[in-house]
Write a protein that holds these residues in place. Structure first.
Motif, PDB file in Angstrom:
ATOM      1  N   GLN A  56      47.967  11.798  30.663  1.00 11.67           N
ATOM      2  CA  GLN A  56      47.802  10.869  29.543  1.00 11.67           C
ATOM      3  C   GLN A  56      46.864  11.474  28.515  1.00 11.67           C
ATOM      4  OE1 GLN A  56      45.190   7.508  29.950  1.00 11.67           O
ATOM      5  NE2 GLN A  56      44.283   8.287  31.837  1.00 11.67           N
ATOM      6  N   VAL A  57      46.967  10.975  27.285  1.00 14.23           N
ATOM      7  CA  VAL A  57      46.029  11.305  26.215  1.00 14.23           C
ATOM      8  C   VAL A  57      45.519   9.985  25.645  1.00 14.23           C
ATOM      9  CG1 VAL A  57      45.685  12.383  23.969  1.00 14.23           C
ATOM     10  CG2 VAL A  57      47.179  13.468  25.654  1.00 14.23           C
ATOM     11  N   VAL A  58      44.208   9.798  25.673  1.00  9.70           N
ATOM     12  CA  VAL A  58      43.568   8.586  25.166  1.00  9.70           C
ATOM     13  C   VAL A  58      42.903   8.928  23.842  1.00  9.70           C
ATOM     14  CG1 VAL A  58      41.797   6.847  25.580  1.00  9.70           C
ATOM     15  CG2 VAL A  58      43.216   7.674  27.478  1.00  9.70           C
ATOM     16  N   LEU A  59      43.087   8.060  22.823  1.00 12.77           N
ATOM     17  CA  LEU A  59      42.596   8.338  21.478  1.00 12.77           C
ATOM     18  C   LEU A  59      41.690   7.225  20.970  1.00 12.77           C
ATOM     19  CD1 LEU A  59      45.985   9.405  19.836  1.00 12.77           C
ATOM     20  CD2 LEU A  59      44.247  10.915  20.831  1.00 12.77           C
ATOM     21  N   ARG A  60      40.587   7.630  20.407  1.00 14.32           N
ATOM     22  CA  ARG A  60      39.750   6.748  19.595  1.00 14.32           C
ATOM     23  C   ARG A  60      39.923   7.258  18.174  1.00 14.32           C
ATOM     24  NH1 ARG A  60      37.112   1.930  18.526  1.00 14.32           N
ATOM     25  NH2 ARG A  60      34.979   2.250  17.786  1.00 14.32           N
ATOM     26  N   THR A  61      40.862   6.675  17.441  1.00 12.45           N
ATOM     27  CA  THR A  61      41.257   7.196  16.133  1.00 12.45           C
ATOM     28  C   THR A  61      40.288   6.764  15.044  1.00 12.45           C
ATOM     29  OG1 THR A  61      42.624   5.266  15.629  1.00 12.45           O
ATOM     30  CG2 THR A  61      43.676   7.079  16.852  1.00 12.45           C
ATOM     31  N   LEU A  86      37.561  16.023  23.445  1.00 14.02           N
ATOM     32  CA  LEU A  86      37.438  16.629  22.120  1.00 14.02           C
ATOM     33  C   LEU A  86      36.787  15.625  21.181  1.00 14.02           C
ATOM     34  CD1 LEU A  86      41.064  18.076  21.772  1.00 14.02           C
ATOM     35  CD2 LEU A  86      39.031  19.302  22.552  1.00 14.02           C
ATOM     36  N   GLN A  87      35.750  16.065  20.454  1.00  7.76           N
ATOM     37  CA  GLN A  87      35.153  15.228  19.413  1.00  7.76           C
ATOM     38  C   GLN A  87      34.610  16.130  18.314  1.00  7.76           C
ATOM     39  OE1 GLN A  87      31.810  12.346  20.251  1.00  7.76           O
ATOM     40  NE2 GLN A  87      33.196  11.012  19.095  1.00  7.76           N
ATOM     41  N   ARG A  96      34.728  19.316  37.853  1.00  9.12           N
ATOM     42  CA  ARG A  96      34.354  18.399  38.934  1.00  9.12           C
ATOM     43  C   ARG A  96      32.832  18.376  39.121  1.00  9.12           C
ATOM     44  NH1 ARG A  96      39.202  20.520  40.519  1.00  9.12           N
ATOM     45  NH2 ARG A  96      40.767  19.018  41.261  1.00  9.12           N
ATOM     46  N   GLY A  97      32.276  17.186  39.102  1.00  7.33           N
ATOM     47  CA  GLY A  97      30.827  17.038  39.251  1.00  7.33           C
ATOM     48  C   GLY A  97      30.068  17.167  37.955  1.00  7.33           C
ATOM     49  N   GLY A  98      30.748  17.574  36.884  1.00  9.71           N
ATOM     50  CA  GLY A  98      30.133  17.652  35.567  1.00  9.71           C
ATOM     51  C   GLY A  98      30.629  16.506  34.700  1.00  9.71           C
ATOM     52  N   GLY A  99      30.289  16.540  33.436  1.00 10.41           N
ATOM     53  CA  GLY A  99      30.707  15.450  32.570  1.00 10.41           C
ATOM     54  C   GLY A  99      30.588  15.809  31.112  1.00 10.41           C
ATOM     55  N   ALA A 100      30.788  14.808  30.278  1.00 14.61           N
ATOM     56  CA  ALA A 100      30.689  14.995  28.832  1.00 14.61           C
ATOM     57  C   ALA A 100      30.266  13.684  28.193  1.00 14.61           C
ATOM     58  CB  ALA A 100      32.017  15.465  28.256  1.00 14.61           C
ATOM     59  N   LEU A 101      29.517  13.802  27.096  1.00 14.27           N
ATOM     60  CA  LEU A 101      29.051  12.649  26.330  1.00 14.27           C
ATOM     61  C   LEU A 101      29.849  12.575  25.042  1.00 14.27           C
ATOM     62  CD1 LEU A 101      26.671  10.493  26.357  1.00 14.27           C
ATOM     63  CD2 LEU A 101      25.493  12.061  24.808  1.00 14.27           C
ATOM     64  N   TYR A 102      30.309  11.373  24.691  1.00 13.58           N
ATOM     65  CA  TYR A 102      31.016  11.211  23.426  1.00 13.58           C
ATOM     66  C   TYR A 102      30.616   9.900  22.776  1.00 13.58           C
ATOM     67  CZ  TYR A 102      34.212   9.422  27.054  1.00 13.58           C
ATOM     68  OH  TYR A 102      34.739   8.794  28.152  1.00 13.58           O
ATOM     69  N   ASP A 103      30.833   9.845  21.459  1.00 11.54           N
ATOM     70  CA  ASP A 103      30.264   8.821  20.588  1.00 11.54           C
ATOM     71  C   ASP A 103      31.376   7.918  20.072  1.00 11.54           C
ATOM     72  OD1 ASP A 103      28.983   7.373  18.617  1.00 11.54           O
ATOM     73  OD2 ASP A 103      28.662   9.087  17.286  1.00 11.54           O
ATOM     74  N   ALA A 104      31.300   6.608  20.377  1.00  9.49           N
ATOM     75  CA  ALA A 104      32.348   5.679  19.974  1.00  9.49           C
ATOM     76  C   ALA A 104      32.341   5.365  18.490  1.00  9.49           C
ATOM     77  CB  ALA A 104      32.235   4.384  20.772  1.00  9.49           C
ATOM     78  N   SER A 105      31.323   5.812  17.750  1.00 10.42           N
ATOM     79  CA  SER A 105      31.301   5.570  16.304  1.00 10.42           C
ATOM     80  C   SER A 105      32.082   6.630  15.539  1.00 10.42           C
ATOM     81  CB  SER A 105      29.861   5.524  15.791  1.00 10.42           C
ATOM     82  OG  SER A 105      29.278   6.815  15.792  1.00 10.42           O
ATOM     83  N   ARG A 106      32.629   7.625  16.264  1.00  9.66           N
ATOM     84  CA  ARG A 106      33.439   8.674  15.639  1.00  9.66           C
ATOM     85  C   ARG A 106      34.701   8.895  16.470  1.00  9.66           C
ATOM     86  NH1 ARG A 106      30.500  13.973  15.352  1.00  9.66           N
ATOM     87  NH2 ARG A 106      29.453  13.328  17.269  1.00  9.66           N
ATOM     88  N   PRO A 107      35.767   9.416  15.863  1.00 11.01           N
ATOM     89  CA  PRO A 107      37.004   9.642  16.621  1.00 11.01           C
ATOM     90  C   PRO A 107      36.801  10.640  17.761  1.00 11.01           C
ATOM     91  CG  PRO A 107      37.422   9.740  14.254  1.00 11.01           C
ATOM     92  CD  PRO A 107      35.929   9.723  14.421  1.00 11.01           C
ATOM     93  N   TYR A 108      37.550  10.445  18.839  1.00 10.84           N
ATOM     94  CA  TYR A 108      37.551  11.405  19.942  1.00 10.84           C
ATOM     95  C   TYR A 108      38.880  11.335  20.684  1.00 10.84           C
ATOM     96  CZ  TYR A 108      36.167   7.390  22.932  1.00 10.84           C
ATOM     97  OH  TYR A 108      36.096   6.182  23.577  1.00 10.84           O
ATOM     98  N   GLU A 109      39.132  12.361  21.491  1.00 12.68           N
ATOM     99  CA  GLU A 109      40.347  12.428  22.302  1.00 12.68           C
ATOM    100  C   GLU A 109      39.969  12.779  23.738  1.00 12.68           C
ATOM    101  OE1 GLU A 109      43.139  15.208  20.721  1.00 12.68           O
ATOM    102  OE2 GLU A 109      42.944  14.458  18.659  1.00 12.68           O
ATOM    103  N   LEU A 110      40.616  12.102  24.678  1.00 11.05           N
ATOM    104  CA  LEU A 110      40.447  12.407  26.094  1.00 11.05           C
ATOM    105  C   LEU A 110      41.795  12.837  26.649  1.00 11.05           C
ATOM    106  CD1 LEU A 110      38.338   9.274  27.145  1.00 11.05           C
ATOM    107  CD2 LEU A 110      37.507  11.476  26.296  1.00 11.05           C
ATOM    108  N   HIS A 111      41.870  14.058  27.141  1.00 10.38           N
ATOM    109  CA  HIS A 111      43.126  14.603  27.661  1.00 10.38           C
ATOM    110  C   HIS A 111      43.052  14.697  29.187  1.00 10.38           C
ATOM    111  CE1 HIS A 111      44.833  16.149  23.741  1.00 10.38           C
ATOM    112  NE2 HIS A 111      43.586  15.824  23.399  1.00 10.38           N
ATOM    113  N   ALA A 138      24.882  16.643  21.410  1.00  8.74           N
ATOM    114  CA  ALA A 138      25.508  16.603  22.733  1.00  8.74           C
ATOM    115  C   ALA A 138      26.946  16.111  22.718  1.00  8.74           C
ATOM    116  CB  ALA A 138      24.687  15.707  23.665  1.00  8.74           C
ATOM    117  N   TYR A 139      27.372  15.450  21.630  1.00  7.04           N
ATOM    118  CA  TYR A 139      28.689  14.835  21.631  1.00  7.04           C
ATOM    119  C   TYR A 139      29.795  15.881  21.741  1.00  7.04           C
ATOM    120  CZ  TYR A 139      26.143  10.729  20.038  1.00  7.04           C
ATOM    121  OH  TYR A 139      25.263   9.683  19.931  1.00  7.04           O
ATOM    122  N   GLY A 140      30.702  15.648  22.674  1.00  5.89           N
ATOM    123  CA  GLY A 140      31.819  16.555  22.881  1.00  5.89           C
ATOM    124  C   GLY A 140      31.489  17.779  23.696  1.00  5.89           C
ATOM    125  N   ARG A 141      30.227  17.940  24.054  1.00  3.76           N
ATOM    126  CA  ARG A 141      29.817  19.092  24.856  1.00  3.76           C
ATOM    127  C   ARG A 141      29.828  18.747  26.334  1.00  3.76           C
ATOM    128  NH1 ARG A 141      24.493  22.134  22.893  1.00  3.76           N
ATOM    129  NH2 ARG A 141      24.864  22.959  24.978  1.00  3.76           N
TER     130      ARG A 141
END
Length: 312
Positions: A56-61, A86-87, A96-111, A138-141
């Protein structure tokens, strides 16, 4: 919230929108199905266990951001599967065991290219900023699984999601603040290592901002005392903060108010009176504190505390 299950694109789009922020789907495998189980951690955070089966691909457009804005940050701890976040100009493969931070005030994609499981910690952006985290960098990293601070955060989130159902509301709220503290520590550690050491004006401004956060309880903290402490003129202090889009007085006041908001919404400190909170954050009288707090947050300190108690 109980477990929500979806077996179609429309159902899944609704489930993830209800669980996080308004989202849409870019694509989805024909056989896709998924579930989410969200646990409230008081007024400060939400922890959600997300399990998906199929790509799936989830989008915050940009359209969703403009139509339904949000000031939340989301940290996804990746437990299984393959994919990427992606942001903006940043992107990171899930590990696995890692993660990422993303910001809901800007567009992003989760693949997601395979079946996957993630634990998602959703917090207001100010909760991280108040803890001194360099969230903008940190966003998208990716926050790598091997980093010691990320390992501690991951272990805590796994245990918390497994035991939330056994905890009282007050216990979940208290442990939620700990989760945010651990996330802030991981962000500071990972982003700080990759951003280099500031120099010149940037280093001096950073030093002043840190000094304000560490001494905000002192009512004698002023732009003048800040200038004296760093052996520069008051005008130069003003120029430094102007370059960051604020003034030294406004920055001091904002940091004091953020600290007060944290105390008022922290169930561990529910016994503190409003006057005591004001004094602890450097305000010399309750009336001045209340007026500034209402201008910043649109509610009185007592109203914020009451709302937080009801949500817990």
């Amino acid at each position: 919230m109980g477990v929500l299950v979806a077996r179609s694109p429309d159902e899944w789009a609704q489930v993830i929108t209800d669980s996080f922020v308004p989202l849409s789907l870019g694509s989805m495998a024909a056989s896709f199905h998924g579930s989410v189980h969200s646990s409230s951690l008081g007024s400060a955070a939400t922890l959600t266990d997300v399990r998906t089966y199929g790509a799936q691909v989830v989008l915050r457009t940009g359209r969703l951001v403009r139509r339904e804005p949000s000031d939340d940050c989301l940290f996804s701890l990746h437990l299984d599967g393959e994919g990427a976040v992606l942001q903006g100009d940043s992107g990171a493969e899930w590990s696995r065991g890692g993660g990422a931070l993303y910001d809901a005030s800007r567009p992003y994609e989760l693949h997601f290219r395979t079946d996957a499981r993630q634990l998602v910690l959703q917090v207001p952006r100010d909760q991280l900023r108040d803890r001194g985290s360099q969230v903008e960098g940190a966003y998208g990293r990716g926050l790598p699984a091997g980093h010691p601070t990320v390992r501690v955060l991951a272990a805590y989130m796994r245990e918390l999601v497994d035991t939330c159902g056994l905890l009282t509301g007050d216990q979940r709220a208290e442990l939620g603040f700990t989760a945010i503290d651990l996330l802030a520590t991981a962000v500071r550690a990972v982003v700080g290592e990759g951003s280099g050491v500031p120099s010149g004006r940037a280093a001096l401004l950073a030093s002043m901002q840190t000094y304000v956060r560490e001494h905000m309880s002192d009512p004698r903290l002023t732009p003048e005392s800040l200038a004296h402490r760093h052996r520069v003129s008051v005008r130069y202090v003003g120029d430094l903060f102007a370059g960051a889009g604020t003034s030294p007085a406004a920055f001091i006041r904002a940091e004091r108010l953020r600290a007060a908001y944290r105390i008022l919404t922290d169930p561990r400190r529910s016994g503190s009176t409003v006057s005591a909170v004001a004094a602890r954050c450097g305000f010399t009288d309750r009336t001045t504190f209340t007026r500034a707090f209402v201008r910043a947050y649109g509610r009185t300190p007592a109203e914020v505390r009451g709302a937080s108690s009801r949500e817990a």
